[in-house]
Design an enzyme around this catalytic site. Structure first.
Site, mmCIF file in Angstrom:
data_model
loop_
_atom_site.group_PDB
_atom_site.id
_atom_site.type_symbol
_atom_site.label_atom_id
_atom_site.label_comp_id
_atom_site.label_asym_id
_atom_site.label_seq_id
_atom_site.Cartn_x
_atom_site.Cartn_y
_atom_site.Cartn_z
ATOM 1 C CE LYS A 292 -3.022 2.640 3.063
ATOM 2 N NZ LYS A 292 -4.091 2.612 4.080
ATOM 3 N N GLY B 147 -8.953 7.906 10.201
ATOM 4 C CA GLY B 147 -9.272 7.860 11.624
ATOM 5 C C GLY B 147 -10.383 8.787 12.080
ATOM 6 C CB ALA C 97 -8.946 7.064 4.715
ATOM 7 N N GLY C 98 -11.661 6.794 6.603
ATOM 8 C CA GLY C 98 -12.833 7.572 6.975
ATOM 9 C C GLY C 98 -14.077 6.788 7.324
ATOM 10 C CG ASN D 21 -6.450 0.191 11.649
ATOM 11 O OD1 ASN D 21 -5.245 0.081 11.462
ATOM 12 N ND2 ASN D 21 -6.959 -0.181 12.808
ATOM 13 C CB THR D 22 -9.953 4.279 13.159
ATOM 14 O OG1 THR D 22 -8.609 4.618 12.836
ATOM 15 C CG2 THR D 22 -10.324 4.954 14.461
#
Lengths: 267, 67
Positions: free
Chosen positions: A100, A161, A187-188, A209-210
């Site tokens: 990535k 995040g 992301a997001g 992830n988050t």
């Protein structure tokens, strides 16, 4: 349900997950298993000098025989740093070429620096890396990255995040419409419906992830995300009904053969 | 005596040593690490061959959790 294909390799899971922000290695592993994710991102960092003898290694927790590891270039602000990081990652993973690429432009927003990203991508693709590239939702940049030879385009939905969700479905849709390689939102994403929305637009997968690690119950959220991605994909493939924008309804029950009014009304 | 900068920290060694010896000294010899010397990757196959010189800047990395 057809598989996700990234550079000739097939994956049954369209949910990709990161390994950051967990409380422990065992929580990391439990969450990954609940998510059924097969592609797992990792970061590359300096080892702690002098205090490492018995520390478990993340690679032991995530054997490459079971998972497809995706080393990232998180924390890199220049093309050169990203290139060096992936060289180290490739060495760490015994020649594994899938990676990535992310080159950041600003430590507060973590917004990608697409100019440096393009610079790094050109060099890394020539060196044989199979890049899944984190980028903005700029359709022209996405096209350039695809033309360079990246194997997947990964536009952000909102800030890393932040959990703000899919902020610009319109740009995402343009990217999806114009990209031949897989488009994976990265992301997001904050909650299950965000993942479903991304898949309903026609994304090929979602990386998060988050959203999982920072949930009150990460294991439960991981399972929810698995279902959310599947539901979104099936919904997309099923071909949704037309959305009416005429402010007119369309009844689901027949309008004919309704019973007549009675004389002795009670209401 | 030579001075090496390892992960940003200056360390001193009595005499020149190769990468394999450095990793053994740091008890990293059997760990899953990757190493860069002066901006260039040192492949595992070259650990015995590559002798470190005074002033070499070394980065030793591992996989960690990340998104």
């Amino acid at each position: 349900m057809e598989n996700l294909i990234i550079h000739d390799k097939e994956y049954s899971s369209r949910l990709l997950v990161g390994t950051g922000k967990y409380k422990s290695f065992s929580q990391t592993r439990e969450a990954i298993d609940a998510s059924h994710a097969q592609i797992i991102t990792i970061a590359v960092r300096r080892t702690n000098i002098g205090q490492n003898t018995d520390e478990p290694n993340l690679l032991d927790l995530l054997p490459p025989s079971k998972y497809t590891l995706l080393p990232n270039t998180a924390g890199c602000y220049t093309a050169d740093d990203a290139i060096r990081t992936l060289h180290l990652a490739r060495e760490l993973l015994d020649g594994h070429n899938l990676a990535k690429l992310e080159v950041l432009g600003d430590p507060n927003t973590l917004y990608p620096n697409v100019v440096e990203t393009i610079k790094a991508a050109k060099i890394l693709v020539k060196e044989g890396f199979h890049l899944m590239v984190y980028t903005s939702d700029d359709p022209i940049v996405a096209k350039q990255l695809e033309d360079i030879g990246c194997v997947a385009i990964m536009p952000l939905a909102s800030l890393i995040g932040s959990g703000m969700g899919i902020l610009n479905p319109w740009n995402l849709q343009i990217i999806i419409n114009n990209t031949k390689v897989p488009v994976i939102v990265d992301a997001g994403v904050g909650t299950a419906s965000d993942a479903t929305i991304a898949m309903e637009l026609g994304c090929d997968g979602v990386l998060m992830n988050t959203a999982i690690a920072a949930a009150d119950n990460p294991i439960l959220m991981a399972a929810a995300m698995r279902k959310a991605v599947e539901a979104g994909r099936d919904s997309f493939l099923a071909g949704r009904m037309k959305k009416q924008t005429s402010y007119n309804a369309d009844p689901s029950s027949p309008i004919s053969n309704t019973i007549a009014k009675r004389k002795n009304k009670v209401a | 005596m030579i001075q090496l900068i390892i992960n940003g920290q200056t360390q001193h060694f009595d005499s020149a040593l190769n990468v394999a010896q450095l990793l053994e000294r740091m008890t990293l010899n059997n760990k899953r690490i990757a190493i860069e010397c002066n901006g260039q990757i040192v492949p595992r196959s070259k650990f015995e061959e590559q002798i470190l010189a005074d002033g070499d800047q070394i980065e030793i990395v591992v996989a960690v959790g990340g998104g």
